[in-house]
Design a protein around this motif. Sequence first.
Motif, short mmCIF file in Angstrom:
data_model
loop_
_atom_site.label_atom_id
_atom_site.label_comp_id
_atom_site.label_asym_id
_atom_site.label_seq_id
_atom_site.Cartn_x
_atom_site.Cartn_y
_atom_site.Cartn_z
N LYS A 232 0.65 -1.20 0.04
CA LYS A 232 0.06 0.03 -0.15
C LYS A 232 0.99 1.11 0.16
O LYS A 232 2.04 1.15 0.57
N ILE A 233 0.45 2.27 -0.75
CA ILE A 233 1.20 3.54 -0.50
C ILE A 233 1.17 4.12 0.81
O ILE A 233 0.10 4.04 1.56
N LEU A 287 -5.20 9.98 -5.60
CA LEU A 287 -5.47 8.61 -6.59
C LEU A 287 -5.87 7.47 -5.83
O LEU A 287 -6.67 6.88 -6.74
N ALA A 288 -5.09 6.97 -4.95
CA ALA A 288 -5.67 5.63 -4.51
C ALA A 288 -7.14 5.68 -4.02
O ALA A 288 -7.78 4.59 -4.33
N LEU A 290 -9.53 6.90 -5.52
CA LEU A 290 -10.18 6.75 -7.01
C LEU A 290 -9.84 5.61 -7.55
O LEU A 290 -10.33 5.22 -8.86
N GLY A 291 -8.93 4.79 -7.18
CA GLY A 291 -8.77 3.35 -7.64
C GLY A 291 -7.55 3.11 -8.47
O GLY A 291 -7.48 2.39 -9.21
N TYR A 292 -6.72 4.17 -8.26
CA TYR A 292 -5.41 4.11 -9.13
C TYR A 292 -4.56 3.06 -8.52
O TYR A 292 -4.35 3.26 -7.26
N VAL A 293 -3.67 2.54 -9.34
CA VAL A 293 -2.67 1.53 -8.68
C VAL A 293 -1.45 2.32 -8.98
O VAL A 293 -1.10 2.94 -10.18
N ILE A 294 -0.67 2.49 -7.97
CA ILE A 294 0.49 3.30 -7.97
C ILE A 294 1.81 2.72 -8.17
O ILE A 294 1.89 1.61 -7.58
N PHE A 295 2.50 3.14 -9.17
CA PHE A 295 3.81 2.36 -9.45
C PHE A 295 5.03 3.59 -9.37
O PHE A 295 5.02 4.56 -9.73
#
Length: 399
Positions: A232-233, A287-288, A290-295
């Motif tokens: 997780k971020i 972002l998280a 809103l459903g964004y996967v973070i790279f």
Amino acid sequence: MGFDYFGKSDDYRNKNQPSLLASGWRPFNREFDWDFLWQLFHQDTQELTQKSLNLASRVGENLGRNNYAWWANLLNVFSEDTRYEVEKFWNYITPEPLSPDYRYKDILSTETPIVQFVSRNSIPIDYVLNRLQEIAVFRVLDLLGCPDIITQYYLERDFYFPVEKFNGWERLDVVNSVYAYWSQHDVWLQIDPYDRGRRQYTLMAKDIQPLINKATYNLAVMLSGYQSRVGKIHSQFPIKTFGANIQSFTDSVQQAILNQNQLAVLVHGEPGTGKTAWTQAVAKEILAPLGYVIFILDHDAISNFVPPSYLERICLIINEADNLAQDRASEVAQYSNKTEHILSLLDGTLYQSVIDDSGVQMRQRLVVLMTCNTTERLDPAMLRKGRVDLLQEFSQKFV
């Protein structure tokens, strides 16, 4: 060679052939269906008639032998050969067990366990992407829960596993392709066994994207050097701890995220001004959810990165972008293709030039958050309109 469904093959007893019945599987008995027989009668009348006559002839031949006693002829009706013919006819006039519709375009597959190969000449980008896909598959399975049916074909016979006894895919004995089905979501799972205990899990559905979005919610990937992590971020500093001008800029970034399918943001300033901390805060708070996967990718990783086609919302965090997209007029940049790669990524040509039939890539939303100490070393093409949408300088020391 004879086979025993309760144990081993006669010729392979020393090869540890698995016993499905001993591990909880049960023979699948086909059920008679008048609608199926009526359909068969109308669409395949000649074949049905021929098979019926062949079976009747076989039974009549066994009962009418003149050189055997009547009771011997009756016993012969129950011989292995006759039972085999009866079973073939029964399988013909009864519907087959449910099986996957391979016309489904939404497919998500993974081999497990994932094997990592890392050397001095190879970064673990493939491993971490495969690991992410593995996590997505098993999270989807957790969301689906217990299937309606689990079947397996082995030694010319269909088996089923009682769903009330199901307690995990890793505990399921898989010797051939296993199929599972969830009628509520219209999702199929196919499990194929490999050597050394490895398996391939393949999910098939008409529309699996909502499940993938739920399964990958709040996921983040870090890849730096020879280290990789999926989790997780984490953000140490909330957005509200930044200065008023940065908070105002953050509001503009948030609005652009909501309005645009593709967004590139570049923040620059001297070291210690909070650029990296800001990108992490935006990723966690905006972002998280809103459903964004973070790279979070380093230079080597971004040079080999292509957005996974099964993810609808992707955020890339690239630190020290001035070392990545250097001015191609400089001598250093001429020995690398990193600048071209990042430009094609920002353009969308890297992952949207060719799309599959499902068109998932056309629905993808991409946010790129970049930091750099100075914009002077960046390639001028990076700063053109349409590549970097929002630019902000961080000038105050951040504590």
